[in-house]
Design an enzyme around this catalytic site. Structure first.
Site, PDB file in Angstrom:
ATOM      1  N   ARG A  56      -1.368  73.369  52.407  1.00  0.00           N
ATOM      2  CA  ARG A  56      -0.575  73.394  51.184  1.00  0.00           C
ATOM      3  C   ARG A  56       0.459  74.513  51.159  1.00  0.00           C
ATOM      4  O   ARG A  56       1.617  74.297  50.817  1.00  0.00           O
ATOM      5  CB  ARG A  56      -1.478  73.555  49.951  1.00  0.00           C
ATOM      6  CG  ARG A  56      -2.188  72.308  49.537  1.00  0.00           C
ATOM      7  CD  ARG A  56      -3.537  72.659  48.949  1.00  0.00           C
ATOM      8  NE  ARG A  56      -4.401  73.125  50.034  1.00  0.00           N
ATOM      9  CZ  ARG A  56      -5.188  72.329  50.736  1.00  0.00           C
ATOM     10  NH1 ARG A  56      -5.278  71.082  50.415  1.00  0.00           N
ATOM     11  NH2 ARG A  56      -5.902  72.797  51.754  1.00  0.00           N
ATOM     12  N   THR A  57       0.013  75.730  51.464  1.00  0.00           N
ATOM     13  CA  THR A  57       0.913  76.878  51.291  1.00  0.00           C
ATOM     14  C   THR A  57       2.111  76.753  52.239  1.00  0.00           C
ATOM     15  O   THR A  57       3.259  76.929  51.833  1.00  0.00           O
ATOM     16  CB  THR A  57       0.139  78.188  51.541  1.00  0.00           C
ATOM     17  OG1 THR A  57      -1.029  78.179  50.719  1.00  0.00           O
ATOM     18  CG2 THR A  57       0.973  79.402  51.200  1.00  0.00           C
ATOM     19  N   LYS A  84       1.052  85.586  74.630  1.00  0.00           N
ATOM     20  CA  LYS A  84       1.219  86.373  75.870  1.00  0.00           C
ATOM     21  C   LYS A  84       0.966  87.853  75.597  1.00  0.00           C
ATOM     22  O   LYS A  84       1.293  88.709  76.422  1.00  0.00           O
ATOM     23  CB  LYS A  84       2.639  86.200  76.410  1.00  0.00           C
ATOM     24  CG  LYS A  84       3.000  84.780  76.774  1.00  0.00           C
ATOM     25  CD  LYS A  84       4.441  84.744  77.296  1.00  0.00           C
ATOM     26  CE  LYS A  84       4.944  83.330  77.474  1.00  0.00           C
ATOM     27  NZ  LYS A  84       6.402  83.306  77.669  1.00  0.00           N
ATOM     28  N   ARG A 106       1.449  84.720  56.490  1.00  0.00           N
ATOM     29  CA  ARG A 106       0.000  84.576  56.292  1.00  0.00           C
ATOM     30  C   ARG A 106      -0.664  85.148  57.528  1.00  0.00           C
ATOM     31  O   ARG A 106      -0.281  84.847  58.654  1.00  0.00           O
ATOM     32  CB  ARG A 106      -0.369  83.110  56.116  1.00  0.00           C
ATOM     33  CG  ARG A 106      -1.871  82.891  56.251  1.00  0.00           C
ATOM     34  CD  ARG A 106      -2.300  81.520  55.834  1.00  0.00           C
ATOM     35  NE  ARG A 106      -2.246  81.373  54.392  1.00  0.00           N
ATOM     36  CZ  ARG A 106      -2.819  80.369  53.736  1.00  0.00           C
ATOM     37  NH1 ARG A 106      -3.468  79.427  54.384  1.00  0.00           N
ATOM     38  NH2 ARG A 106      -2.746  80.292  52.418  1.00  0.00           N
ATOM     39  N   HIS A 134      -3.291  86.648  47.522  1.00  0.00           N
ATOM     40  CA  HIS A 134      -2.544  85.404  47.715  1.00  0.00           C
ATOM     41  C   HIS A 134      -1.763  85.174  46.416  1.00  0.00           C
ATOM     42  O   HIS A 134      -2.080  84.287  45.624  1.00  0.00           O
ATOM     43  CB  HIS A 134      -3.545  84.269  47.979  1.00  0.00           C
ATOM     44  CG  HIS A 134      -2.953  82.995  48.472  1.00  0.00           C
ATOM     45  ND1 HIS A 134      -1.598  82.776  48.590  1.00  0.00           N
ATOM     46  CD2 HIS A 134      -3.549  81.840  48.892  1.00  0.00           C
ATOM     47  CE1 HIS A 134      -1.396  81.551  49.056  1.00  0.00           C
ATOM     48  NE2 HIS A 134      -2.561  80.971  49.240  1.00  0.00           N
TER      49      HIS A 134
END
Ligand code: NCD
Length: 306
Positions: A56-57, A84, A106, A134
């Site tokens: 969703r976000t 890497k 995030r 959040h």
């Protein structure tokens, strides 16, 4: 509103929150038009930097950015040089070198959005950092609550389940207390903080915790943040803490049932409640789009009029 970053709900005043929700209402109208796009952020570039899974976000930020006419770059961690061994610092310095305006981030570690804001000359939006915060979820939750209840003062809001691992619970709590609601944490003692935060009441019984509430926010068990077992089995968890129709009857008749997603049906919530008449879960998803447009708009200076 003179705000460069949105990292915590504490970055906002009560008036700021209301302003963001009001602008989100106007954007919600724009989203009902035939042409759903406005030129408010034309010429700006946003990088979506998602180090943790998201449905969703991530989707709603990307759609919000496109509706505002920004250029969007989705940084795919799994196919980037992070695999890497490139550090977060080097990754963000390279992104900065392209001259981007916003980073939506995030990350599994708390504090990463602050780190980026310290080291990079961009506006940072926290799309969830570890167990910390959040904020855009809290804003879309507030939008959905205001939509149904009209105001926040005096509302009884129960946040239920895995509170200690939940950045949604923390941001919701900060926002809702600021807006004048009463907040309860409801769940097993192992998943609640040892002491209630100031202004919050805690309940170790779902039946008691739901009695008389106006809003129920259910949370997922966040296994990925647990290094040991906090309850015997998921079936046992559901039998004590799952939201069923019978338990929902303890809340006010007009109570709404919310969930930030992803839902685990049969663990924290039964399907008849998740799909039942009191659920507003998909409305949260729709509102998330307008709220994220509003946040981007205000962080960019808020000069365009829709
Ligand atoms: C939440 C998250 O990632 O913090 N989901 C979301 O953003 N809607 C909640 C969760 O993962 O349980």
């Amino acid at each position: 509103m003179n705000l460069k970053h949105l990292i915590s709900m504490r970055d906002l005043s009560r008036a700021d929150i209301h302003q963001i929700l009001d602008t989100a209402s106007s954007f919600k109208d724009v989203l009902k038009r035939d042409i759903k796009k406005v030129p408010a952020l034309r010429g700006k570039t946003v990088v979506n930097l998602f180090y943790e899974p998201s449905t969703r976000t991530r989707t709603s930020f990307e759609i919000a950015e496109k509706r505002l006419s920004t250029d969007v770059v989705n940084f795919a961690v799994s196919s980037s040089s992070v695999t890497k061994g490139e550090s977060l610092f080097d990754t963000i310095k390279n992104i900065e070198a392209y001259g981007v305006d916003f980073v939506v981030v995030r990350h599994a570690s708390s504090g990463v959005p602050n780190f980026i804001a310290e080291h990079m000359d961009v506006s940072v939006i926290n799309a969830g950092d570890g167990m910390n915060e959040h904020p855009t979820q809290a804003l879309l939750d507030a939008f959905t609550i205001r939509d149904h209840k009209g105001s926040f003062e005096g509302l009884e809001v129960a946040i239920v389940g895995d509170i200690i691992h939940s950045r949604v619970a923390r941001s919701d709590m900060i926002g809702l207390l600021m807006l004048g609601s009463q907040v309860r944490f409801v769940g097993p003692p192992t998943l609640l903080p040892p002491q209630p935060p100031p202004g919050v009441r805690m309940y170790y019984s779902l039946e008691e915790g739901l009695t008389g509430v106006d809003v129920i926010i259910m949370l997922r068990i966040q296994m990925e943040r647990m290094n040991k077992s906090f309850f015997p089995t998921t079936a046992d968890y559901f039998s004590h803490w799952g939201l069923t129709k019978e338990r929902l009857a303890r809340a006010r008749k007009d109570a709404i049932v919310m969930h930030p997603g992803p839902m685990n049906r049969g663990i924290e919530i039964s399907s008849d409640v998740a799909d039942g008449p009191q659920n507003v879960i998909l409305q949260q998803v729709t509102n998330g789009l307008a709220v994220r447009m509003s946040v981007l708009y205000h962080l960019s200076g808020g000069e365009y009029h829709a």
